[in-house]
Design a protein around this motif. Structure first.
Motif, mmCIF file in Angstrom:
data_model
loop_
_atom_site.group_PDB
_atom_site.id
_atom_site.type_symbol
_atom_site.label_atom_id
_atom_site.label_comp_id
_atom_site.label_asym_id
_atom_site.label_seq_id
_atom_site.Cartn_x
_atom_site.Cartn_y
_atom_site.Cartn_z
ATOM 1 N N THR A 493 0.849 -1.200 0.000
ATOM 2 C CA THR A 493 0.000 0.000 0.000
ATOM 3 C C THR A 493 0.881 1.246 0.000
ATOM 4 O OG1 THR A 493 -0.064 0.137 2.395
ATOM 5 C CG2 THR A 493 -1.750 -1.232 1.344
ATOM 6 N N PRO A 494 0.328 2.389 -0.364
ATOM 7 C CA PRO A 494 1.132 3.620 -0.365
ATOM 8 C C PRO A 494 1.730 3.914 1.007
ATOM 9 C CG PRO A 494 -0.891 3.952 -1.592
ATOM 10 C CD PRO A 494 -0.998 2.609 -0.948
ATOM 11 N N GLY A 495 1.133 3.381 2.048
ATOM 12 C CA GLY A 495 1.658 3.595 3.394
ATOM 13 C C GLY A 495 2.687 2.564 3.812
ATOM 14 N N GLY A 496 2.965 1.600 2.942
ATOM 15 C CA GLY A 496 4.000 0.624 3.257
ATOM 16 C C GLY A 496 3.496 -0.622 3.962
ATOM 17 N N GLU A 497 2.192 -0.826 3.949
ATOM 18 C CA GLU A 497 1.643 -2.064 4.492
ATOM 19 C C GLU A 497 1.310 -2.977 3.311
ATOM 20 O OE1 GLU A 497 0.573 -2.048 8.113
ATOM 21 O OE2 GLU A 497 1.810 -0.239 8.167
ATOM 22 N N ALA A 498 0.835 -4.188 3.610
ATOM 23 C CA ALA A 498 0.546 -5.106 2.513
ATOM 24 C C ALA A 498 -0.927 -5.444 2.459
ATOM 25 C CB ALA A 498 1.368 -6.377 2.660
ATOM 26 N N HIS A 499 -1.359 -5.802 1.262
ATOM 27 C CA HIS A 499 -2.754 -6.158 1.028
ATOM 28 C C HIS A 499 -2.733 -7.372 0.124
ATOM 29 C CE1 HIS A 499 -6.720 -5.930 -0.881
ATOM 30 N NE2 HIS A 499 -7.110 -5.162 0.117
ATOM 31 N N CYS A 500 -3.493 -8.376 0.505
ATOM 32 C CA CYS A 500 -3.528 -9.584 -0.317
ATOM 33 C C CYS A 500 -4.967 -9.947 -0.604
ATOM 34 C CB CYS A 500 -2.830 -10.736 0.398
ATOM 35 S SG CYS A 500 -2.977 -12.313 -0.480
ATOM 36 N N ALA A 501 -5.337 -9.947 -1.859
ATOM 37 C CA ALA A 501 -6.674 -10.387 -2.265
ATOM 38 C C ALA A 501 -6.515 -11.767 -2.875
ATOM 39 C CB ALA A 501 -7.263 -9.414 -3.275
ATOM 40 N N ILE A 502 -7.224 -12.741 -2.314
ATOM 41 C CA ILE A 502 -6.965 -14.124 -2.728
ATOM 42 C C ILE A 502 -8.276 -14.881 -2.878
ATOM 43 C CG2 ILE A 502 -6.618 -14.907 -0.328
ATOM 44 C CD1 ILE A 502 -4.271 -16.667 -1.580
ATOM 45 N N SER A 503 -8.260 -15.867 -3.759
ATOM 46 C CA SER A 503 -9.506 -16.544 -4.114
ATOM 47 C C SER A 503 -9.950 -17.602 -3.118
ATOM 48 C CB SER A 503 -9.353 -17.186 -5.505
ATOM 49 O OG SER A 503 -8.245 -18.066 -5.510
ATOM 50 N N VAL A 504 -9.061 -18.029 -2.228
ATOM 51 C CA VAL A 504 -9.530 -18.965 -1.197
ATOM 52 C C VAL A 504 -10.384 -18.200 -0.190
ATOM 53 C CG1 VAL A 504 -7.773 -20.732 -1.414
ATOM 54 C CG2 VAL A 504 -7.325 -18.732 0.018
ATOM 55 N N THR A 505 -11.284 -18.883 0.488
ATOM 56 C CA THR A 505 -12.272 -18.203 1.325
ATOM 57 C C THR A 505 -12.173 -18.648 2.776
ATOM 58 O OG1 THR A 505 -13.898 -19.897 0.727
ATOM 59 C CG2 THR A 505 -13.902 -17.870 -0.571
ATOM 60 N N GLU A 506 -12.841 -17.878 3.610
ATOM 61 C CA GLU A 506 -12.780 -18.084 5.064
ATOM 62 C C GLU A 506 -14.162 -18.439 5.594
ATOM 63 O OE1 GLU A 506 -11.134 -18.307 8.340
ATOM 64 O OE2 GLU A 506 -10.415 -16.225 8.292
ATOM 65 N N GLN A 507 -14.268 -19.548 6.268
ATOM 66 C CA GLN A 507 -15.497 -19.826 7.037
ATOM 67 C C GLN A 507 -15.150 -20.033 8.496
ATOM 68 O OE1 GLN A 507 -14.964 -22.130 4.143
ATOM 69 N NE2 GLN A 507 -15.730 -20.414 2.951
ATOM 70 N N GLY A 508 -14.053 -19.432 8.931
ATOM 71 C CA GLY A 508 -13.652 -19.550 10.323
ATOM 72 C C GLY A 508 -12.478 -20.478 10.545
ATOM 73 N N GLN A 509 -12.016 -21.123 9.472
ATOM 74 C CA GLN A 509 -10.866 -22.023 9.631
ATOM 75 C C GLN A 509 -9.612 -21.251 9.995
ATOM 76 O OE1 GLN A 509 -12.611 -21.458 6.861
ATOM 77 N NE2 GLN A 509 -12.956 -23.309 5.662
ATOM 78 N N GLY A 510 -9.572 -19.983 9.578
ATOM 79 C CA GLY A 510 -8.374 -19.186 9.781
ATOM 80 C C GLY A 510 -7.633 -18.920 8.485
ATOM 81 N N LEU A 604 10.126 0.268 3.975
ATOM 82 C CA LEU A 604 9.128 -0.046 2.947
ATOM 83 C C LEU A 604 8.155 1.111 2.766
ATOM 84 C CD1 LEU A 604 8.129 -3.810 3.382
ATOM 85 C CD2 LEU A 604 9.348 -2.725 1.479
ATOM 86 N N ALA A 605 7.863 1.802 3.857
ATOM 87 C CA ALA A 605 6.949 2.939 3.758
ATOM 88 C C ALA A 605 7.549 4.009 2.847
ATOM 89 C CB ALA A 605 6.669 3.519 5.145
ATOM 90 N N GLU A 606 8.833 4.179 2.931
ATOM 91 C CA GLU A 606 9.506 5.171 2.094
ATOM 92 C C GLU A 606 9.501 4.704 0.635
ATOM 93 O OE1 GLU A 606 10.175 8.054 2.511
ATOM 94 O OE2 GLU A 606 11.705 8.651 1.066
#
Lengths: 798, 157, 287, 154
Positions: A493-510, A604-606
């Motif tokens: 992200t522009p602030g130096g954090e990460a974002h992951c969009a992924i096709s596997v899904t969550e039903q509480g398994q973690g 990384l933020a820089e």
């Protein structure tokens, strides 16, 4: 050779990170489809067939249409022409057949609960009010309900469109199978009956379909495991471009395989929204869940095992018959379970020969299909019961019997007589671990001492092999549009954090937690710095999502490779900024560091700031991308098999038939453990679902195909008071097929818990010469085995 | 025919019109949008809809909203906001005592009612107290652990 | 699973409740805890025009002790039976049974009177009040009357209450000197409908059993008094032979039906096992 | 599930036989019968409201008499739809045997519920069906005995 894990990197993989998304649930801030309220949203209810099989002779909707609050009332004539039919057959199941399905029952009703008419009203209560005003007359047709009618050649088919009640037949046979039995020193045999049960997710199935004609966009909020699969289904069935169909699966209140099948009600809800141009909501109530969610199991198995004089297993012969519904479920079919049953028989053992036959039969009950541990509990229970029988005949201890027969840990890779190829399993080590974990010898001494006092306790063991990480061999080769790959987009992200969009899904398994751990490790961040987005076809790349224990193994590998790709890209940008070779840089502690010395070169933020806001300062030609996309499909072995062994310690009250579960143990090898806390809880939850099937859960029907226990007061699920504490141990044999090395674990608990408990009950009853061969093991069945009360009517084998 | 209903919800006075047939759970969820109270069986067997009615856990699905006239209702949102179960929530989190989260609000209601009785319950007592709360995901052990840990800490405090 | 429409009226007192019923043309149901009515409405298994809420009527509430025994108001929740010191002292059998009734949250709101009036054959309290020889105080359009628990449970879900009558309170007579009681049930899970359950009350007299009350639940259409088993006990010392005779006699007393998970013969066997266990428990307390 | 029972009646089989086809008698004997109209010699349309404990449902359906062997045996069957509650159906083989000046009526009946009633009520189906069958024949006997009394005093 790809580097597995940098030794100097602070690894989050393998750590018991807590689930950040659990905090929302603890605050009452879960967001399930059943919680959703959209502007102009209307509510659906269905009028359902009260008969298992019949012909509709009258359907009058006029009074319902005039009822207060009613927006629309639909019959098959209104909705069925809106979509193509769907047929649950796959080409790799050669010769299988099934009638096509459509949205509402048209002329013929096929099970108790088959939806006949749909009412849309301002509130669910008003929709139900109007259902009471529909006049429906049905003439009875003969109902196929049970093995005897399904096998009766004179019985009409469960659906008029079927030529017979045989859906599918398959046979596996090695050349030496018959000879193995002829030359055997010992043959043990038996027949087992596995009751029909169902998933009973605490949140019932829920869908809100929202079609906007102005944009041509259909948005379906759908409590499912597999949003992309439903995007494809809705697009194809209703003739929409798939990029105009968005499926959002937010928090899902339990799924366990049950929520990845195509249901009539969901299709009707989408169809209604397409007609009405407004959001339509359907949330099943509990009775509807029992009569329309898929059921599972309903098998009868006849099996025998041939052994030599030293107790070495030579071969098994198996006939598995299973009763499904009036048609095969779409898109995974209703034969996959039986297919796995006959292929998993004897899987842990070095068994040279095998002969297995599967017959899948239609009947007039709700469809069966994949539910947690598809087929495994049946194969494991039959195999392990035969192993115990043989041990008893040979005077061998059950541990010794298994130790003699499991495939040796150093004998891999190898193939089973049923045709599965195993990469590397750890049965011997698992057995050793279990023996120590449970203090087997101490328990045997305790058992003997208590037996003197008239207290009957038993120990049951069950080794197992679990199928995880399926490739396209599972469904794709048969023509199913079920993705065997997954995709991720990882970005800084522009602030130096990460974002992951992924096709596997969550039903509480973690899922989101382990993906964050994996990505964090690749980018030198902490998991808290990685936001993971799942469950939205507009927000993530497409992929198969979460089923058949593929989330960690396939989804995890996708995330890992995506993370590495981004790390390389970030090092390239940093190299351009720092005038350093990208190979000399690494990511650690939220910064770009000198790979050799670890000295920080650039936060990384820089880096993100420069690449985002001042790309003009980068050297000409520098690619300033902070996002990467990565897809991954397993290659190599068609499945990632795992293994383990379970043990149960039970006490049977021989006067009442009540079983007390005292303790349960699991030693499991799921490959690389990404998060031990989550893995253990997957196993515990899975075990308890297996225990439910072993002792409590059964969908009961009468001969007319009427469901007799459609509520949680009569269908017994496992509750806290009766469940044991579960001790867990691990062996870790990573798969070499992936960098991550992870396999699945979600079904391991369910796969063998029932087998362990049945063996334990039979161990407790051994002094009485009594033996249970049917689940659930109810008090009445246990007492019947002890000679008290009637045995159940036995259905013949024909 | 709708009737006027006045009650306290999570400490706030609420006045609204409800149909007699609406259950307390339906009114909380649909009218007040307090969706932390869940519906799992609508016949009092699963425990997903538990709320505190004048301080005691009751089934929102078995209580008609009109019967709550003048009562004080606390939902999971209220328990969370007041901070009174912060320790219990933290133990649930640490022990991963939830997966899909659908049973969690009801579990917290039962747990808090048990813990407020004062004595430190043993594992068997905790399991018995949870006998009306269905969880399909966890197998219960982690939930029992979390409640036991909270009980021990509160008992020592 | 949403209820059909109905009207609702809160009754302030008994006369108002009776009056509302009288004006309802018989299509009204009294509502207290609502734990049997509300699910049955949600499932659309009934559709009365009017619910008359009697849960706030003071005359139906409270537990008190008088010379005639323990008086338990009909709207007393099960949880109070579990916790009330008066109940613990003067009707411990009731407190013991209450532990087996459903689950904690249900017990906070479901009422004692509602349970008795429903007369579910699988319910614990009807068996207990019959074993304790309780009296039921009833208020109706024709005035007040008292019905012995022995005469109250007529058939499946059918009691001696006439249309419009309200159960006001249950009177439990003071324990007889030396009285011994026990309650148990066999259920597959904590709080389930029992496969079989029973309440036992024995009163010793000169070293032998003077009075015996044995009432089963979950084995017939009503709480079932085991007359033959009682007869096998009366006048006998509570020893192994007597217990065996009583257990054997159960077969004469009970004719349970089959149900989908429990054949009649198995249920009958369980009734004998349970009675044996209860009587041995009492034997242990026998002075 | 099979249910059996027998009742002693004071009238001869011929009288009992006629009563089995008498809509007024049937209407009074069928538990919860609200309306009963003859639709043919051997068939009737009926509305029945049943209330058993927490369940109350109104059924619309038909009552039929078949396989007649006058005046000794016939099959009495009924089938009713309770709308979203489901359906109920049952059949009883009724035999009439002279006993002195009266009749012994015996029956073997089968009953089934369908839909929601079956899914939620199985614990008590058998008891309920037995109770209803017994109630029908008891009331049938009562009505007949009462009719006779009236007839003799007239």
């Amino acid at each position: 050779m790809t580097q597995r894990f940098a030794p100097d990197r602070p690894a989050h993989i393998g750590q018991p990170h807590l689930r950040r998304n659990a905090l929302r649930h603890l605050a009452g801030r879960g967001a399930y489809v059943s919680d959703l309220a959209l502007p102009r949203m209307v509510h659906a209810a269905f009028l359902r067939s009260p008969m298992a099989h019949g012909r509709i002779t009258a359907l009058d909707l006029d009074e319902a249409r005039a009822a207060p609050g009613v927006i629309a009332v639909y019959s098959a004539a209104d909705l069925n022409p809106m979509c193509q039919g769907w047929t649950g057959v796959l080409s790799h199941f050669a010769g299988m057949t099934s009638p096509a399905q459509s949205i509402l029952a048209d002329q013929e009703v096929l099970w108790v609960g088959h939806p006949v008419a749909m009412v849309i009203a301002r509130t669910r209560a008003e929709a139900e009010d109007a259902c009471e005003k529909i006049l429906l007359d049905i003439d009875d047709l003969p109902a196929v309900a049970g093995f005897a009618p399904a096998l009766d050649p004179d019985m009409p088919a469960a659906a008029e469109a079927s030529a017979s009640n045989l859906c599918f037949r398959a046979e596996l046979k090695t050349e030496g199978a018959a000879a193995a039995f002829d030359g055997a020193a010992l043959v043990v045999e038996g027949e087992w009956r596995f009751g029909r049960h169902t998933a009973v997710t605490l949140e019932p199935r829920a869908v809100v379909a929202d079609y906007d004609p102005a944009s041509g966009q259909l948005t379906v909020h759908h409590g499912t495991q597999t949003p992309f699969q439903f995007q494809d289904v809705y697009a194809r069935q209703f003739g929409l471009p798939d990029n105009r169909v968005r499926v959002i699966s937010p928090d899902v209140g339990g799924s366990f395989g049950m929520k990845l099948h195509l249901y009539h009600e969901e299709m009707a809800t989408v169809a209604a929204s397409l007609k009405l141009h407004r959001p339509v909501r359907f949330v099943a109530d509990r009775l509807e869940s029992f009569t329309s969610d898929i059921h599972a199991r309903d098998h009868k198995v006849k099996a025998r095992m041939a052994l030599d004089g030293q107790g070495q297993v030579l071969a098994m012969e198996v006939l598995d018959r299973t009763l499904i519904g009036p048609y095969s479920t779409y898109p995974r079919t209703s034969v996959a379970e039986g297919n796995q049953v006959i292929r998993l028989m004897g899987a842990p053992y070095a068994m040279p020969d095998y002969h297995g036959v599967l017959e899948v039969l239609f009947q007039n009950k709700v469809q069966t299909s994949q539910y947690r541990a598809v087929g495994h509990p049946i194969a494991v229970q039959v195999t392990e019961a035969l192993i115990d029988l043989a041990a008893e005949k040979l005077g061998l201890d059950p541990f010794e019997m298994r130790a003699r027969n499991v495939v040796a840990d150093d004998a891999y890779p190898c193939a089973s007589a049923t045709g599965y190829r195993f990469e590397k399993l750890s049965h011997q080590e698992s057995l050793r671990r279990l023996r120590a974990l449970m203090d087997y010898d101490g328990l045997r001494a305790e058992q003997a001492a208590l037996r003197e006092k008239g207290i009957h306790r038993g120990i049951g063991l069950a080794t197992f092999v679990e199928i995880t990480n399926p490739g396209a061999a599972f469904y794709g080769v048969g023509g199913a549009r079920i993705s065997a790959q997954d995709g991720a987009v990882v970005r800084l992200t522009p602030g130096g954090e990460a974002h992951c969009a992924i096709s596997v899904t969550e039903q509480g398994q973690g899922t989101e937690t382990i993906i964050a751990q994996i990505v964090a490790d690749q980018l030198g961040l902490t998991p808290d710095q990685v936001k993971v987005v799942t469950g939205d076809t507009d927000a993530t790349p497409s992929g198969g999502a979460t089923w058949a224990c593929r989330g960690a193994g396939i989804g995890g590998e996708t995330a890992l490779r995506a993370g590495r790709k981004l790390a390389e890209q970030l090092c390239r940008i940093a190299g351009a900024i720092l005038q350093a070779a990208p190979e000399s840089l690494a990511l650690r502690g939220g910064a770009v560091v000198d790979a050799a010395t670890g000295a920080e070169r650039l936060a990384l933020a820089e880096l993100a700031r420069i690449a985002t806001y001042r790309p003009d300062t980068l050297p000409e030609g520098t690619d300033n991308s902070l996002s990467v996309a990565q897809h991954f499909a397993p290659q190599g072995y068609p499945f990632g098999f795992t293994n383990g062994v379970q043990a149960a310690w039970v006490e049977v009250d021989t006067e009442t038939g009540l079983v007390k579960l005292l303790k349960h143990w699991v030693v499991e090898d799921c490959g690389r453990i990404i998060n031990p806390l989550l893995v253990d809880e997957q196993i515990r939850g899975g075990v308890v679902q297996g225990l439910g099937a072993a002792l409590y859960e059964e969908c009961l029907y009468d001969d007319a195909g009427q469901l007799l226990n459609g509520s949680l007061a009569d269908y017994l699920v496992p509750m806290a008071g009766e469940m044991p504490d579960i001790l867990i141990g691990h062996v870790e044999t990573p798969t070499e097929d992936t960098i991550l090395g992870a396999k699945g674990v979600g079904e391991a608990g369910t796969a063998a818990a029932g087998a362990a408990v049945m063996n334990a009950v039979n161990d407790a009853l051994r002094p009485f010469g009594a033996r249970l061969c049917q689940t659930p093991m109810t008090p009445a069945r246990i007492l019947a085995a002890l000679g008290i009360g009637p045995t159940e009517r036995d259905e013949t084998w024909n | 025919m709708k009737q006027a209903l006045e009650l306290q919800v999570n400490g706030e006075a609420v006045a609204l019109m409800v149909e007699p047939r609406q259950t307390l759970a339906d009114v909380l969820r649909d009218s007040l949008r307090l969706t932390g109270t869940h519906l799992g069986c609508e016949m009092g067997v699963c425990g997903a809809c538990l709320v505190l009615l004048d301080g005691k856990p009751v089934h929102g699905c078995l209580t008609l909203a009109v019967q709550a006239q003048g009562c004080a209702v606390t939902t999971v949102e209220g328990l969370d906001a007041s901070g009174e179960i912060a320790d219990l929530q933290a133990e649930f989190h640490a022990r991963n005592a939830l997966q899909c989260g659908y049973c969690t609000p009801g579990m917290l209601m039962t747990a808090q009612a048990l813990l407020k009785r004062g004595a430190v319950p043993d594992r068997a007592e905790i399991r018995e107290a949870l006998s009306g709360n269905f969880c399909r995901c966890t197998g219960y052990e982690a939930i029992v652990d979390a409640i036991a840990a909270t009980a021990a800490k509160r008992g020592a405090a | 699973m949403k209820a059909p429409p109905f009207a609702y009226r809160l009754a302030e007192d008994l006369p108002q409740a009776l009056d509302l019923y009288a004006r309802s043309a018989g299509d009204a149901v009294y509502l207290a805890g609502g734990h049997s009515i509300v699910p049955s409405l949600s499932l659309r298994l009934q559709a009365p025009a009017l619910l008359i809420d009697i849960s706030r009527i003071a005359a139906l509430a409270g537990v008190s002790l008088g010379p005639e025994g323990l008086r338990i108001g009909a709207t007393t929740p099960h949880a109070v039976l579990l916790e009330d010191p008066l109940v613990a002292t003067h009707a411990p059998l009731l407190a013991e049974a209450a532990r087996h009734v459903a689950h904690p949250a249900i017990r906070n709101r479901a009422t004692f009177g509602g349970n008795l009036v429903l007369a579910d054959p699988a319910s614990e309290f009807p068996a207990v009040v019959r074993a304790l020889r309780a009296e039921l105080e009833v208020e109706g359009p024709e005035g007040a009357r008292q019905i012995a628990a022995e005469d109250f449970f007529l058939d499946l879900y059918t009691t001696a209450l006439q249309p419009g009558e309200i159960l006001r309170a249950v009177l439990i007579p003071p324990p007889a000197p030396g009285q011994l009681v026990a309650f148990a049930e066999l259920a597959r899970r904590q709080g389930d409908f029992a496969m079989v359950g029973a309440a036992v009350r024995l009163v010793p007299k000169a070293g032998v059993i003077g009075t015996a009350d044995i009432v089963f639940h979950s084995v017939g259409l009503t709480p079932m008094r085991a007359v033959a088993a009682e007869a096998a006990l009366i006048g006998q010392a509570l020893d192994a032979a007597t217990i065996a005779a009583a257990c054997a006699a159960v077969a004469q007393d009970l004719q349970p039906g089959d149900d989908p998970v429990l054949p009649a013969a198995t249920r009958l066997h369980l009734a004998g096992v349970l009675l044996g266990r209860l009587l041995r428990r009492v034997q242990g307390e026998w002075a | 599930m099979e249910l059996t029972g027998s009742h002693s009646l004071t009238q001869p089989p011929e009288t009992v036989w006629r009563a089995l086809f008498d809509p007024e008698v049937l209407a009074r004997a069928i538990p919860g019968c609200e309306t009963l109209a003859q639709t043919s010699d051997d068939a009737f349309a009926a509305t029945v409201k049943l209330k058993i404990g927490p369940v109350s449902a109104r059924f619309k359906g038909e009552v039929e008499l078949a396989d007649k062997e006058p005046p000794f045996a016939c099959t009495l069957s009924g089938k009713g739809s309770g709308g979203i509650a489901g359906f109920a159906k049952g059949a009883a083989r009724v035999t009439l045997a002279p006993e002195g000046t009266g009749t012994v009526l015996s029956y073997t009946a089968e009953a089934a519920l369908g839909g929601k009633l079956a899914a939620l009520g199985s614990r008590l189906i058998q008891a309920t069906a037995a109770k209803l069958a017994d109630e029908f024949f008891t009331r049938f006997a009562d009505v007949l005995n009462e009719t006779t009394t009236t007839a003799t005093t007239d």
